[in-house]
Design an enzyme around this catalytic site. Structure first.
Site, PDB file in Angstrom:
ATOM      1  N   SER A   1      37.065  -7.116  56.092  1.00  0.00           N
ATOM      2  CA  SER A   1      36.733  -8.517  55.785  1.00  0.00           C
ATOM      3  C   SER A   1      38.032  -9.317  55.850  1.00  0.00           C
ATOM      4  CB  SER A   1      36.177  -8.585  54.354  1.00  0.00           C
ATOM      5  OG  SER A   1      36.119  -9.915  53.895  1.00  0.00           O
TER       6      SER A   1
ATOM      7  N   TYR B   1      35.826  -6.173  45.385  1.00  0.00           N
ATOM      8  CA  TYR B   1      35.622  -6.337  46.831  1.00  0.00           C
ATOM      9  C   TYR B   1      36.965  -6.414  47.563  1.00  0.00           C
ATOM     10  CZ  TYR B   1      33.316  -8.244  51.040  1.00  0.00           C
ATOM     11  OH  TYR B   1      32.837  -8.454  52.319  1.00  0.00           O
TER      12      TYR B   1
END
Ligand code: NAD
Length: 264
Positions: free
Chosen positions: A146, A159
């Site tokens: 990401s 995350y």
């Protein structure tokens, strides 16, 4: 007619019943790869997805319902996929979840789940896929990280930690396979409008009393200079490139496709 470039190869894409994983699975199938689907969802819908992929792209498909938090289920999936197709040539570690909360309020169980699905599962699939890839001296491992594998945002501790972790795992895997026909790279998407992001859009709209459309515009423009969502088709095309012969010296990269997010 030329044979599709991935004909005869098998791709396992974790978390491919939805979103980015599904887009990448379709892009690889369009190049002739057999597809092993994984992820949660309605059994009848998944069966339809499998049949449609097989028919549309003239490939074979398998579905494994392994829960990526469970090492024994991951091992069973790898065994079932290998028994069916002989090997897993392309491994896309994509399954992922998100949870947003400040560190002092972050539920311990959510931390463990994010780390285990977004990071530890990729260690297990990679360690189990590598021996066959080494035997064939061909393999492609693509980790879906990401923009949050490269930079941080408040509220996303688990995350961001998992995504920075998977970028590290990508580099180590690339180094350990550097003199082989196996490559390992990460893709770092910015915002993509999938169910994972729709939840964040809905939460923003509810919290601020704004429309869903306004929440989408605000979410994207806050981070992405392009003002546009990245699409699953665009990410699929990058994954196909990473599987091509031309990409053999692309090793250990964390390739952002993020509308300019991390350029700032
Ligand atoms: P999504 O929610 O649409 O899909 C997630 C997939 O993972 C689904 O198939 C789901 O069933 C599966 N999954 C979830 N928990 C699982 C588990 N325990 N075991 C097996 N499968 C499980 O999400 P998405 O947006 O397509 O995200 C896919 C990946 O892309 C994730 O790793 C995510 O972090 C990453 N990513 C997404 C964005 C974005 O903007 N959507 C941006 C950057 C990175």
């Amino acid at each position: 007619m030329q044979k599709p470039q991935l004909s005869g190869k098998t791709a396992l894409v974790t978390g491919s019943t939805s979103g980015i994983g599904l887009g990448i699975a379709h892009a690889l199938a369009a190049e002739g790869a057999n597809i092993v689907f994984n992820g949660f969802g309605d059994a009848a819908e998944i069966a339809k997805l499998q049949q449609a992929t097989a028919k549309d792209y003239q490939v074979e498909t398998l579905y494994c319902n392994a829960d990526m938090t469970k090492p024994d289920e991951i091992a069973q999936m790898m065994q079932d996929a290998t028994a069916r197709f002989g090997s897993i040539d392309i491994l896309v570690n994509n399954a992922g979840i998100q949870h947003v909360a400040n560190i002092e309020d972050f539920p311990i169980e959510r931390w463990d789940a994010v780390i285990s699905i977004n990071l530890t599962s990729a260690f297990h699939t990679t360690r189990l896929a590598l021996p066959k890839m080494r035997e064939k001296n061909w393999g492609r491992i693509i980790n879906i990280a990401s923009a949050h594998g490269l930079i941080a945002s408040a509220g996303k501790s688990a995350y961001v930690a998992a995504k920075h972790g998977i970028v590290g795992l990508t580099k180590v895997t690339a180094l350990e396979t550097a003199q082989t026909g196996i490559t390992c790279n990460a893709i770092c998407p910015g915002w993509v409008l999938t169910p994972l992001v729709q939840k964040q859009v809905d939460a923003r709209a509810a919290a601020q009393g704004i429309s869903i459309d306004q929440a989408k515009r605000d979410l994207v423009s806050e981070k992405q200079p392009s003002g546009q969502f990245v699409t699953t088709d665009q990410l699929g095309a990058l994954a196909v490139f990473m599987c091509s012969d031309a990409a053999i010296q692309v090793r250990g990269v964390a390739w952002n496709m993020d509308g300019g997010w991390v350029a700032q």
